[in-house]
Enzyme design. Sequence first.
Site, PDB file in Angstrom:
ATOM      1  N   SER A 194      75.334 -11.072  26.557  1.00 37.27           N
ATOM      2  CA  SER A 194      76.726 -10.966  26.958  1.00 37.27           C
ATOM      3  C   SER A 194      77.489 -10.033  26.011  1.00 37.27           C
ATOM      4  O   SER A 194      77.067  -8.892  25.803  1.00 37.27           O
ATOM      5  CB  SER A 194      77.356 -12.369  27.012  1.00 37.27           C
ATOM      6  OG  SER A 194      78.573 -12.363  27.703  1.00 37.27           O
ATOM      7  N   ASP A 202      76.379 -12.477  37.895  1.00 33.43           N
ATOM      8  CA  ASP A 202      75.675 -13.650  37.361  1.00 33.43           C
ATOM      9  C   ASP A 202      76.626 -14.817  37.106  1.00 33.43           C
ATOM     10  O   ASP A 202      76.279 -15.774  36.439  1.00 33.43           O
ATOM     11  CB  ASP A 202      74.915 -13.287  36.083  1.00 33.43           C
ATOM     12  CG  ASP A 202      75.832 -12.911  34.914  1.00 33.43           C
ATOM     13  OD1 ASP A 202      77.072 -12.998  35.067  1.00 33.43           O
ATOM     14  OD2 ASP A 202      75.316 -12.528  33.853  1.00 33.43           O
ATOM     15  N   ASP A 233      71.696 -16.751  36.641  1.00 30.01           N
ATOM     16  CA  ASP A 233      73.117 -16.769  36.344  1.00 30.01           C
ATOM     17  C   ASP A 233      73.269 -16.416  34.867  1.00 30.01           C
ATOM     18  O   ASP A 233      72.296 -16.082  34.181  1.00 30.01           O
ATOM     19  CB  ASP A 233      73.765 -18.109  36.703  1.00 30.01           C
ATOM     20  CG  ASP A 233      73.194 -19.303  35.933  1.00 30.01           C
ATOM     21  OD1 ASP A 233      72.755 -19.110  34.780  1.00 30.01           O
ATOM     22  OD2 ASP A 233      73.197 -20.413  36.487  1.00 30.01           O
ATOM     23  N   HIS A 234      74.485 -16.490  34.353  1.00 29.35           N
ATOM     24  CA  HIS A 234      74.747 -15.980  33.008  1.00 29.35           C
ATOM     25  C   HIS A 234      74.026 -16.781  31.921  1.00 29.35           C
ATOM     26  O   HIS A 234      73.772 -16.270  30.828  1.00 29.35           O
ATOM     27  CB  HIS A 234      76.258 -15.984  32.737  1.00 29.35           C
ATOM     28  CG  HIS A 234      76.675 -15.065  31.637  1.00 29.35           C
ATOM     29  ND1 HIS A 234      76.535 -13.700  31.709  1.00 29.35           N
ATOM     30  CD2 HIS A 234      77.225 -15.320  30.413  1.00 29.35           C
ATOM     31  CE1 HIS A 234      76.993 -13.139  30.598  1.00 29.35           C
ATOM     32  NE2 HIS A 234      77.404 -14.107  29.790  1.00 29.35           N
TER      33      HIS A 234
END
Length: 405
Positions: free
Chosen positions: A121, A328, A369-370
Amino acid sequence: MSYKNKYPFVFLGGMLSWGEENIMYKGWPYWGMVAGNLCRQLRETNIEAYGVQVGPANSAWDRACNLYAMLTGTTVDYGVAHSKAHKHDRYGRTYEKPLFEGWGEPMADGGIKKVHLLGHSFGGATMRMLAELLTNGSEEERKATKDGSLSPLFEGGHGDMIASITAISAPHDGTTFVHAFEPMMKVLTAGVLGMFAVLGNTPANKFYDNYMEQYHLTVPAGQTNWKNILDPRQLLRIRNVIKTGDHVFHDLRIDEASKLNDFIHCSPDIYYFSVSGNGTKPAKDNPENQVRAPIMIFAFIPFAKVMGKFPAQKIGDYYVDASWHANDGLVPTESGRYPHKEPHVMYEDVKGQPLKKGVWHVLPDYIADHGTVIGGSISYIGPGRAEPYRKYWRDHLDMLMGLED
């Protein structure tokens, strides 16, 4: 397999992340999550790996300065010009010893000891900023520092201290999340800073370090300052952080990421890799829009839905269209692939060939996803179910170790 390149691996999280030095990491490892402590698993196979934390709500610049001091075992120096512009102290905390010994120093084979950086991130933006400063330094800081106290970080000419950068679900070009939820982001920014201003002055900072002492908002982990909590100047300090934009929520904006990308460029000394997450699928009623795929956990679903139909518009230097809809849950897949102002190749097109430095190698999208990509998926719970995740990262690190052979 024996490799010439056995540099340490440093894993860095993004917004509001935590590291192995935090007590909470023992119960909930950021790198591995439900799949188990990834860094510890790597160390058990004789791979030198560290899961670290820098300012969870700080800007890319402040985080990069923090990471440099951690790696070198020095005092954090944010720079004369930067600290003046953002109205905070020039110096931060001091690291009594480096994260590992010998970074940037000569080795027996005549080369220097480098490091592999992996950032999830906003950790991706942090590592890119560190690489830019090591490679080119800062002309603004060089001009502003007249007393001979310039940090080596701002000198330039040190890009060869980093072997590779791997950005994981990183918002290279910003994220539509902060634009789609603008009112919520304002509340979140003030709320996080307010929470830090309280908890960061109490013993709670041993569990989660806040890294806002340059603003006098908090104290380093292990210290306390009860008087600071009720100090009315705390509100002015929070206002200052927000006003100057020296925080993560500001840098995540697409227009601000565009400005960062005008400053940050690929170093000719470093290998670059990027993997983007995609936890959505085309909507049945309109294939241009995206809705959650089965891999996405419930916490990201509301965000994914709104981002999946974000209206086309120009933000900064980027035109955000339907290609930004896949996401995501926090980062558009398109933004996570590579910084669009920088050179890139698709990894699958050059796999097996000698790879080039100074170019982003875009790995296939991770169906995730994240949180999945760092081990935070319920699909990994159960005997053997996390093994594909562990193998993915072992294979990637194996490839990185073979870069110089």
